[in-house]
Design a protein around this motif. Structure first.
Motif, PDB file in Angstrom:
ATOM      1  N   MET A   1      31.924  38.698  44.186  1.00  0.00           N
ATOM      2  CA  MET A   1      32.345  38.354  45.072  1.00  0.00           C
ATOM      3  C   MET A   1      33.517  40.030  45.006  1.00  0.00           C
ATOM      4  O   MET A   1      33.781  40.287  44.242  1.00  0.00           O
ATOM      5  CB  MET A   1      34.051  37.294  45.229  1.00  0.00           C
ATOM      6  N   THR A   2      33.153  40.183  46.618  1.00  0.00           N
ATOM      7  CA  THR A   2      33.900  42.346  46.901  1.00  0.00           C
ATOM      8  C   THR A   2      35.679  42.141  46.655  1.00  0.00           C
ATOM      9  O   THR A   2      35.854  40.751  47.553  1.00  0.00           O
ATOM     10  CB  THR A   2      33.469  42.106  47.524  1.00  0.00           C
ATOM     11  N   PHE A   3      35.765  42.719  46.138  1.00  0.00           N
ATOM     12  CA  PHE A   3      37.541  43.019  46.553  1.00  0.00           C
ATOM     13  C   PHE A   3      37.679  44.066  47.443  1.00  0.00           C
ATOM     14  O   PHE A   3      38.937  43.668  48.065  1.00  0.00           O
ATOM     15  CB  PHE A   3      37.919  43.942  45.622  1.00  0.00           C
ATOM     16  N   SER A   4      36.840  44.564  47.795  1.00  0.00           N
ATOM     17  CA  SER A   4      37.157  45.460  49.765  1.00  0.00           C
ATOM     18  C   SER A   4      38.110  44.426  50.727  1.00  0.00           C
ATOM     19  O   SER A   4      38.178  43.190  50.613  1.00  0.00           O
ATOM     20  CB  SER A   4      35.466  45.928  50.184  1.00  0.00           C
ATOM     21  N   GLY A   5      38.654  45.200  50.826  1.00  0.00           N
ATOM     22  CA  GLY A   5      39.602  44.386  52.360  1.00  0.00           C
ATOM     23  C   GLY A   5      41.415  45.093  52.754  1.00  0.00           C
ATOM     24  O   GLY A   5      41.477  46.601  51.190  1.00  0.00           O
ATOM     25  N   LYS A   6      41.681  45.026  52.655  1.00  0.00           N
ATOM     26  CA  LYS A   6      43.380  45.237  53.080  1.00  0.00           C
ATOM     27  C   LYS A   6      44.023  44.081  52.531  1.00  0.00           C
ATOM     28  O   LYS A   6      43.861  42.394  53.475  1.00  0.00           O
ATOM     29  CB  LYS A   6      43.786  45.777  54.275  1.00  0.00           C
ATOM     30  N   GLY A  83      34.006  37.763  34.120  1.00  0.00           N
ATOM     31  CA  GLY A  83      34.168  36.416  35.017  1.00  0.00           C
ATOM     32  C   GLY A  83      34.768  36.490  36.526  1.00  0.00           C
ATOM     33  O   GLY A  83      35.526  36.093  36.845  1.00  0.00           O
ATOM     34  N   GLY A  84      34.391  38.079  36.462  1.00  0.00           N
ATOM     35  CA  GLY A  84      34.734  38.603  37.698  1.00  0.00           C
ATOM     36  C   GLY A  84      36.247  38.744  38.637  1.00  0.00           C
ATOM     37  O   GLY A  84      36.661  39.368  38.964  1.00  0.00           O
ATOM     38  N   LYS A  85      36.817  39.225  36.720  1.00  0.00           N
ATOM     39  CA  LYS A  85      38.330  39.672  36.553  1.00  0.00           C
ATOM     40  C   LYS A  85      38.181  40.742  36.332  1.00  0.00           C
ATOM     41  O   LYS A  85      37.516  41.314  35.563  1.00  0.00           O
ATOM     42  CB  LYS A  85      39.087  38.712  36.207  1.00  0.00           C
ATOM     43  N   ILE A  86      38.995  41.885  36.922  1.00  0.00           N
ATOM     44  CA  ILE A  86      39.450  43.456  36.926  1.00  0.00           C
ATOM     45  C   ILE A  86      40.585  43.709  35.330  1.00  0.00           C
ATOM     46  O   ILE A  86      41.077  42.527  36.229  1.00  0.00           O
ATOM     47  CB  ILE A  86      39.797  43.956  37.536  1.00  0.00           C
ATOM     48  N   LEU A  87      39.879  44.202  34.373  1.00  0.00           N
ATOM     49  CA  LEU A  87      40.750  44.119  32.883  1.00  0.00           C
ATOM     50  C   LEU A  87      41.329  45.446  32.858  1.00  0.00           C
ATOM     51  O   LEU A  87      40.131  46.319  32.772  1.00  0.00           O
ATOM     52  CB  LEU A  87      40.077  43.829  31.564  1.00  0.00           C
ATOM     53  N   ILE A  88      42.497  45.809  32.724  1.00  0.00           N
ATOM     54  CA  ILE A  88      43.101  47.496  32.676  1.00  0.00           C
ATOM     55  C   ILE A  88      44.001  47.108  31.710  1.00  0.00           C
ATOM     56  O   ILE A  88      45.078  46.808  31.933  1.00  0.00           O
ATOM     57  CB  ILE A  88      43.721  48.285  34.139  1.00  0.00           C
ATOM     58  N   GLN A  89      44.534  48.321  30.576  1.00  0.00           N
ATOM     59  CA  GLN A  89      44.698  47.727  29.553  1.00  0.00           C
ATOM     60  C   GLN A  89      45.840  49.315  30.394  1.00  0.00           C
ATOM     61  O   GLN A  89      45.447  50.232  29.307  1.00  0.00           O
ATOM     62  CB  GLN A  89      44.708  47.826  28.501  1.00  0.00           C
ATOM     63  N   PHE A  90      47.051  48.975  30.920  1.00  0.00           N
ATOM     64  CA  PHE A  90      48.046  50.311  31.632  1.00  0.00           C
ATOM     65  C   PHE A  90      49.213  50.458  29.747  1.00  0.00           C
ATOM     66  O   PHE A  90      49.291  49.600  29.168  1.00  0.00           O
ATOM     67  CB  PHE A  90      49.295  49.184  32.665  1.00  0.00           C
ATOM     68  N   PRO A  91      49.706  51.607  29.971  1.00  0.00           N
ATOM     69  CA  PRO A  91      50.700  51.875  29.126  1.00  0.00           C
ATOM     70  C   PRO A  91      51.729  50.798  28.310  1.00  0.00           C
ATOM     71  O   PRO A  91      51.846  50.235  27.084  1.00  0.00           O
ATOM     72  CB  PRO A  91      50.843  52.328  28.985  1.00  0.00           C
ATOM     73  N   TYR A  93      51.737  47.557  29.523  1.00  0.00           N
ATOM     74  CA  TYR A  93      50.982  45.907  30.510  1.00  0.00           C
ATOM     75  C   TYR A  93      49.710  45.887  29.848  1.00  0.00           C
ATOM     76  O   TYR A  93      49.262  46.994  30.620  1.00  0.00           O
ATOM     77  CB  TYR A  93      52.123  46.021  31.810  1.00  0.00           C
ATOM     78  N   HIS A  94      49.387  44.740  30.749  1.00  0.00           N
ATOM     79  CA  HIS A  94      47.707  44.661  30.760  1.00  0.00           C
ATOM     80  C   HIS A  94      47.661  43.760  32.274  1.00  0.00           C
ATOM     81  O   HIS A  94      48.370  42.763  32.372  1.00  0.00           O
ATOM     82  CB  HIS A  94      47.197  43.346  30.425  1.00  0.00           C
ATOM     83  N   LEU A  95      47.084  44.535  32.865  1.00  0.00           N
ATOM     84  CA  LEU A  95      46.710  43.514  34.149  1.00  0.00           C
ATOM     85  C   LEU A  95      45.282  43.301  34.735  1.00  0.00           C
ATOM     86  O   LEU A  95      43.956  43.804  33.831  1.00  0.00           O
ATOM     87  CB  LEU A  95      46.455  45.220  35.823  1.00  0.00           C
ATOM     88  N   THR A  96      45.235  42.381  34.975  1.00  0.00           N
ATOM     89  CA  THR A  96      44.104  41.540  35.756  1.00  0.00           C
ATOM     90  C   THR A  96      44.181  41.251  37.267  1.00  0.00           C
ATOM     91  O   THR A  96      45.237  40.864  37.080  1.00  0.00           O
ATOM     92  CB  THR A  96      44.340  39.658  34.767  1.00  0.00           C
ATOM     93  N   ALA A  97      43.364  41.793  37.891  1.00  0.00           N
ATOM     94  CA  ALA A  97      43.075  41.339  39.276  1.00  0.00           C
ATOM     95  C   ALA A  97      42.015  40.791  39.781  1.00  0.00           C
ATOM     96  O   ALA A  97      40.891  41.005  39.268  1.00  0.00           O
ATOM     97  CB  ALA A  97      43.207  42.980  39.748  1.00  0.00           C
ATOM     98  N   GLU A  98      42.232  39.757  40.437  1.00  0.00           N
ATOM     99  CA  GLU A  98      40.896  38.853  40.938  1.00  0.00           C
ATOM    100  C   GLU A  98      41.174  37.979  41.875  1.00  0.00           C
ATOM    101  O   GLU A  98      42.199  38.133  42.832  1.00  0.00           O
ATOM    102  CB  GLU A  98      40.868  37.132  39.874  1.00  0.00           C
ATOM    103  N   MET A  99      39.646  37.435  42.555  1.00  0.00           N
ATOM    104  CA  MET A  99      39.637  37.556  44.103  1.00  0.00           C
ATOM    105  C   MET A  99      39.486  35.724  43.931  1.00  0.00           C
ATOM    106  O   MET A  99      39.001  35.112  42.927  1.00  0.00           O
ATOM    107  CB  MET A  99      38.594  37.693  45.114  1.00  0.00           C
ATOM    108  N   VAL A 100      40.268  34.715  44.918  1.00  0.00           N
ATOM    109  CA  VAL A 100      40.703  33.133  44.876  1.00  0.00           C
ATOM    110  C   VAL A 100      40.564  33.227  46.217  1.00  0.00           C
ATOM    111  O   VAL A 100      41.766  33.188  47.248  1.00  0.00           O
ATOM    112  CB  VAL A 100      41.679  32.613  44.155  1.00  0.00           C
ATOM    113  N   GLU A 101      39.600  32.684  46.667  1.00  0.00           N
ATOM    114  CA  GLU A 101      39.143  32.314  47.562  1.00  0.00           C
ATOM    115  C   GLU A 101      39.304  33.881  48.610  1.00  0.00           C
ATOM    116  O   GLU A 101      38.661  34.376  48.821  1.00  0.00           O
ATOM    117  CB  GLU A 101      39.736  31.122  48.401  1.00  0.00           C
ATOM    118  N   ASP A 102      40.754  33.629  49.595  1.00  0.00           N
ATOM    119  CA  ASP A 102      40.807  35.116  50.280  1.00  0.00           C
ATOM    120  C   ASP A 102      42.270  35.740  49.921  1.00  0.00           C
ATOM    121  O   ASP A 102      42.656  36.169  50.783  1.00  0.00           O
ATOM    122  CB  ASP A 102      40.798  34.643  51.205  1.00  0.00           C
TER     123      ASP A 102
END
Length: 125
Positions: A1-6, A83-91, A93-102
């Protein structure tokens, strides 16, 4: 699934506790955060905005990238996707971003026994 959008902030949990945990208690706002994501394959531009403030990062999944924190500090970290989730370790905190439906769901977790889990849900606009 694409993350593109506003996306516009729909709900959030533990926002003030998270800002306190990362030392940004003076940054609290009740503005509707707008998140814009431009995705081209594994390349992303991720921008968050409120009136008078914008924070943006460009990164490529699978690479070590130079990123910027909410306070403007630069750091380098690998950006991964599992698993479709973006993972980034910030100084701080740890960030997880995902799309669930819209909906774009971002979860930030601060470390330690008294860690704070901040969850932001944004709807596509």
């Amino acid at each position: 699934m694409t993350f593109s959008g506003k996306y516009e902030l729909e709900s959030q949990e533990n926002y003030e506790q998270f800002l306190d945990a990362v030392g940004l208690s003076n940054a609290k706002t009740d503005h509707k955060v707008i998140t814009e994501v431009v995705q081209d394959g594994n390349s992303f531009t991720w921008t968050q905005s409120i009136p008078n403030w914008t924070w943006s990062n460009k990164f490529i999944v699978g690479q070590e990238c130079e990123l910027t924190t909410m306070t403007g500090s630069k750091f380098t970290a690998p950006v991964t996707m599992e698993g479709g989730k973006i993972l980034i370790q910030f100084p701080q905190y740890h960030l997880t971003a995902e799309m669930v439906e819209d909906k774009l769901i971002m979860t930030c977790i601060t470390p330690g026994e008294k860690g704070v889990t901040f969850k932001r849900v944004s709807k596509r606009i």
